[in-house]
Scaffold this motif. Structure first.
Motif, PDB file in Angstrom:
ATOM      1  N   VAL A  63      -0.144   7.815  -3.087  1.00 21.45           N
ATOM      2  CA  VAL A  63       0.058   8.955  -4.205  1.00 21.45           C
ATOM      3  C   VAL A  63       1.044   8.798  -5.351  1.00 21.45           C
ATOM      4  O   VAL A  63       0.747   8.850  -6.459  1.00 21.45           O
ATOM      5  N   VAL A  64       2.198   8.373  -4.747  1.00 20.54           N
ATOM      6  CA  VAL A  64       3.486   8.481  -5.522  1.00 20.54           C
ATOM      7  C   VAL A  64       3.379   7.135  -6.353  1.00 20.54           C
ATOM      8  O   VAL A  64       3.665   7.131  -7.619  1.00 20.54           O
ATOM      9  N   ALA A  65       2.828   6.139  -5.783  1.00 22.65           N
ATOM     10  CA  ALA A  65       2.518   4.968  -6.722  1.00 22.65           C
ATOM     11  C   ALA A  65       1.480   4.990  -7.750  1.00 22.65           C
ATOM     12  O   ALA A  65       1.747   4.581  -8.863  1.00 22.65           O
ATOM     13  N   PHE A  66       0.487   5.783  -7.677  1.00 21.60           N
ATOM     14  CA  PHE A  66      -0.391   6.157  -8.509  1.00 21.60           C
ATOM     15  C   PHE A  66       0.026   6.904  -9.702  1.00 21.60           C
ATOM     16  O   PHE A  66      -0.256   6.455 -10.975  1.00 21.60           O
ATOM     17  N   ILE A  67       1.026   7.666  -9.247  1.00 23.35           N
ATOM     18  CA  ILE A  67       1.772   8.660 -10.364  1.00 23.35           C
ATOM     19  C   ILE A  67       2.665   7.652 -11.225  1.00 23.35           C
ATOM     20  O   ILE A  67       2.535   7.654 -12.632  1.00 23.35           O
ATOM     21  N   CYS A  68       3.323   6.949 -10.486  1.00 23.71           N
ATOM     22  CA  CYS A  68       4.730   6.144 -11.248  1.00 23.71           C
ATOM     23  C   CYS A  68       4.069   5.089 -12.038  1.00 23.71           C
ATOM     24  O   CYS A  68       4.381   4.902 -13.129  1.00 23.71           O
ATOM     25  N   VAL A 101       7.401  -0.878   5.222  1.00 23.88           N
ATOM     26  CA  VAL A 101       6.037  -1.319   5.469  1.00 23.88           C
ATOM     27  C   VAL A 101       4.985  -0.915   4.217  1.00 23.88           C
ATOM     28  O   VAL A 101       4.310  -1.622   3.540  1.00 23.88           O
ATOM     29  N   SER A 102       5.238   0.543   3.905  1.00 27.15           N
ATOM     30  CA  SER A 102       4.399   1.013   2.925  1.00 27.15           C
ATOM     31  C   SER A 102       4.688   0.287   1.474  1.00 27.15           C
ATOM     32  O   SER A 102       3.868   0.106   0.548  1.00 27.15           O
ATOM     33  N   SER A 103       5.821   0.291   1.119  1.00 24.68           N
ATOM     34  CA  SER A 103       6.378  -0.283   0.054  1.00 24.68           C
ATOM     35  C   SER A 103       6.000  -1.947  -0.249  1.00 24.68           C
ATOM     36  O   SER A 103       5.609  -2.105  -1.280  1.00 24.68           O
ATOM     37  N   VAL A 104       5.867  -2.407   0.959  1.00 24.55           N
ATOM     38  CA  VAL A 104       5.430  -3.948   0.936  1.00 24.55           C
ATOM     39  C   VAL A 104       4.075  -3.852   0.441  1.00 24.55           C
ATOM     40  O   VAL A 104       3.599  -4.752  -0.587  1.00 24.55           O
ATOM     41  N   LEU A 105       3.173  -2.935   0.857  1.00 27.40           N
ATOM     42  CA  LEU A 105       1.827  -2.889   0.472  1.00 27.40           C
ATOM     43  C   LEU A 105       1.621  -2.205  -0.806  1.00 27.40           C
ATOM     44  O   LEU A 105       0.792  -2.698  -1.638  1.00 27.40           O
ATOM     45  N   VAL A 106       2.464  -1.459  -1.329  1.00 28.09           N
ATOM     46  CA  VAL A 106       2.548  -1.060  -2.642  1.00 28.09           C
ATOM     47  C   VAL A 106       2.521  -2.113  -3.608  1.00 28.09           C
ATOM     48  O   VAL A 106       2.149  -2.240  -4.845  1.00 28.09           O
ATOM     49  N   THR A 107       3.607  -3.351  -3.283  1.00 25.47           N
ATOM     50  CA  THR A 107       3.676  -4.267  -4.194  1.00 25.47           C
ATOM     51  C   THR A 107       2.502  -5.034  -4.448  1.00 25.47           C
ATOM     52  O   THR A 107       2.393  -5.847  -5.517  1.00 25.47           O
ATOM     53  N   HIS A 108       1.461  -5.062  -3.435  1.00 19.74           N
ATOM     54  CA  HIS A 108       0.164  -5.463  -3.765  1.00 19.74           C
ATOM     55  C   HIS A 108      -0.525  -4.905  -4.939  1.00 19.74           C
ATOM     56  O   HIS A 108      -1.403  -5.572  -5.857  1.00 19.74           O
ATOM     57  N   TYR A 109      -0.370  -3.485  -5.060  1.00 14.14           N
ATOM     58  CA  TYR A 109      -0.749  -2.859  -6.381  1.00 14.14           C
ATOM     59  C   TYR A 109      -0.321  -3.419  -7.821  1.00 14.14           C
ATOM     60  O   TYR A 109      -0.734  -3.624  -8.441  1.00 14.14           O
ATOM     61  N   TRP A 117     -10.063   1.752  -5.941  1.00 13.08           N
ATOM     62  CA  TRP A 117     -10.479   2.389  -4.621  1.00 13.08           C
ATOM     63  C   TRP A 117     -10.665   0.961  -3.644  1.00 13.08           C
ATOM     64  O   TRP A 117     -10.274   1.274  -2.562  1.00 13.08           O
ATOM     65  N   SER A 118     -11.006   0.155  -3.980  1.00 14.62           N
ATOM     66  CA  SER A 118     -11.475  -1.241  -3.271  1.00 14.62           C
ATOM     67  C   SER A 118     -10.099  -1.750  -2.706  1.00 14.62           C
ATOM     68  O   SER A 118      -9.993  -2.131  -1.490  1.00 14.62           O
ATOM     69  N   LEU A 119      -9.176  -1.914  -3.649  1.00 12.55           N
ATOM     70  CA  LEU A 119      -7.757  -2.294  -3.347  1.00 12.55           C
ATOM     71  C   LEU A 119      -6.885  -1.504  -2.411  1.00 12.55           C
ATOM     72  O   LEU A 119      -6.331  -1.770  -1.525  1.00 12.55           O
ATOM     73  N   ILE A 120      -6.921  -0.067  -2.856  1.00 15.79           N
ATOM     74  CA  ILE A 120      -6.646   0.839  -1.858  1.00 15.79           C
ATOM     75  C   ILE A 120      -7.252   0.893  -0.573  1.00 15.79           C
ATOM     76  O   ILE A 120      -6.169   1.039   0.569  1.00 15.79           O
ATOM     77  N   GLY A 121      -8.248   0.725  -0.347  1.00 17.92           N
ATOM     78  CA  GLY A 121      -9.046   0.396   0.943  1.00 17.92           C
ATOM     79  C   GLY A 121      -8.429  -0.799   1.785  1.00 17.92           C
ATOM     80  O   GLY A 121      -8.324  -0.796   2.871  1.00 17.92           O
ATOM     81  N   ASN A 122      -8.320  -1.857   0.954  1.00 19.68           N
ATOM     82  CA  ASN A 122      -7.886  -3.035   1.277  1.00 19.68           C
ATOM     83  C   ASN A 122      -6.256  -2.899   2.013  1.00 19.68           C
ATOM     84  O   ASN A 122      -6.152  -3.431   3.219  1.00 19.68           O
ATOM     85  N   GLU A 123      -5.581  -2.176   1.364  1.00 19.16           N
ATOM     86  CA  GLU A 123      -4.213  -1.974   1.979  1.00 19.16           C
ATOM     87  C   GLU A 123      -4.184  -0.935   3.319  1.00 19.16           C
ATOM     88  O   GLU A 123      -3.582  -1.082   4.226  1.00 19.16           O
TER      89      GLU A 123
END
Length: 324
Positions: A63-68, A101-109, A117-123
C-alpha cells in the motif's frame, strides 16, 4: 563440524521454496528461498506468527509503495520516501520483523517499474511459499519432555540434599554457609529448566500446556525462600528442644520432597510446631526474645516454602497430568 537440526531444516526449506516458486513460474524465485531462511525460527509458534506478521507487513508495504511510486515514480527517491513512511508505520503496528523482507520484495516493483495485480500476486506468493515451507519444516521438533522430566528429578534431588543438610548442620554456622553455594547452583539448574520449558510451550500449537513453565517458576520461588531460610539459620541459635522439632520437619520434608507431593501434611506439621512455640514460656532476655522472633520468622518462611508447592499442586492436580 556439527550440523544442527535447525540448519538442515533451513537448507531444505530454502531449496524447496525456490523449486516450488520456479515450478509455478514466479519471478525472482530465489527470494522465496531467502524468505524461508529468515523464517525458520526455534519454535513452531514463532514460525507461525512470523509468517502471519510478514504477510501483514507485505500488505502494508504494498500500500505504501503504491502511494510513493505513484507520486514519485519508480525511482530511488520514490523508494527512499517509501522507507521513510513504511518503517515507522511497521514499527507502530508491531510489524517490524517484516521490514527487511517486505522491502526486498518491494524492490521487485521498482525493478519491474510496475505494480500490476499479477506482480503484486507474484510477491505475495513468494512470501507465502517462503514462510509456508519454513513452518512446514518446523512442524518437526524433537520432544524435550524427557529432558524436562530429567531436569525435574535433578532439581528435586538438590532440594532434598539442601534440606537434609540444613537439618544436619543446625547450629553449625560455618557448614550452613556452605549451603549458599548449592542454592546458587540450584537456581542455575532451574533457569536452564525454564529455558527448555519455554521451548516446549512454544512448540504446542494446538494446546496450551504451561505445566512445566509453572513448575520451574514454582521451584524458583522456593529456591529464593530456601535462601532466606538459610540466612536466618545463620543467625539463630536453636535450643535443644526446638532443634529436635526443626530437624524432624527438615528431614521429613527432604524425604517427601517430590513433584507429586502437595505439601498439605507438612503444612500441618509446621502449624503444630509453630503453635507449640507460641505456647512455650516467654523469653526472659533481649537475646532470647530476638532469637525466638527469628525462629518464628524461619517457621513462617518454611510455611511459605511449602505453601508455594501446595498452590501449584491445586492448579496442576497429579490426576490431570496422568490423563493429559
Amino acid at each position: 563440524m556439527k550440523i544442527g537440526l535447525r540448519t538442515v531444516k533451513t537448507a531444505v526449506s530454502a531449496a524447496a521454496s525456490m523449486m516450488i516458486a520456479a515450478a509455478l513460474g514466479l519471478l525472482n524465485p530465489a527470494s522465496a528461498g531467502i524468505i524461508s531462511v529468515l523464517s525458520v525460527t526455534p519454535t513452531k509458534k514463532t514460525s507461525l506468527f512470523t509468517g502471519i506478521y510478514r504477510l501483514f507487513s507485505l500488505a502494508l508495504a504494498t500500500v505504501v509503495a503504491f502511494i510513493c511510486f505513484g507520486l514519485f515514480g519508480f525511482t530511488p527517491w520514490g523508494f527512499g520516501v517509501y522507507l521513510l513512511l513504511f518503517i515507522p508505520a511497521a514499527v507502530a503496528l508491531n510489524l517490524s520483523d517484516g521490514i527487511v523482507v517486505s522491502s526486498v520484495l518491494v524492490t521487485h516493483y521498482l525493478i519491474e517499474k510496475s505494480m500490476s495485480w499479477s506482480l503484486i500476486g507474484n510477491e505475495f506468493l513468494l512470501m507465502i511459499i517462503g514462510v509456508g515451507m519454513a513452518l512446514l519444516l518446523n512442524m518437526y521438533m524433537p520432544d524435550v519432555e524427557k529432558r524436562l522430566k530429567e531436569d525435574q528429578e535433578v532439581i528435586e534431588a538438590v532440594f532434598r540434599k539442601i534440606l537434609n543438610d540444613m537439618a544436619m548442620y543446625l547450629n553449625e554456622t560455618q557448614k550452613e554457609r556452605m549451603l549458599f553455594e548449592r542454592c546458587t547452583e540450584l537456581k542455575t539448574l532451574i533457569n536452564e529448566g525454564q529455558d527448555w520449558a519455554k521451548n516446549h510451550a512454544e512448540n504446542q500449537l494446538l494446546s496450551k500446556d504451561n505445566y512445566y513453565l509453572d513448575y520451574f517458576m514454582m521451584r524458583k520461588m522456593q529456591s529464593s525462600i530456601l535462601k532466606d531460610m538459610l540466612k536466618l539459620l545463620e543467625q539463630v541459635v536453636v535450643e535443644v528442644e526446638q532443634a529436635k522439632n526443626i530437624k524432624e520437619l527438615l528431614v521429613y520434608t527432604s524425604e517427601t520432597f517430590a513433584e507429586a507431593n502437595d505439601g498439605k501434611d507438612i503444612l500441618d506439621q509446621i502449624g503444630q510446631v509453630y503453635e507449640a512455640y507460641r505456647k512455650s514460656p516467654l523469653p526472659q532476655t533481649r537475646a532470647e526474645f530476638e532469637n525466638r522472633a527469628m525462629l518464628f520468622q524461619f517457621l513462617q518462611l518454611f510455611y511459605s516454602f511449602i505453601e508455594t508447592k501446595r498452590e501449584f499442586a491445586e492448579n496442576h492436580p497429579v490426576e490431570q497430568r496422568v490423563t493429559d
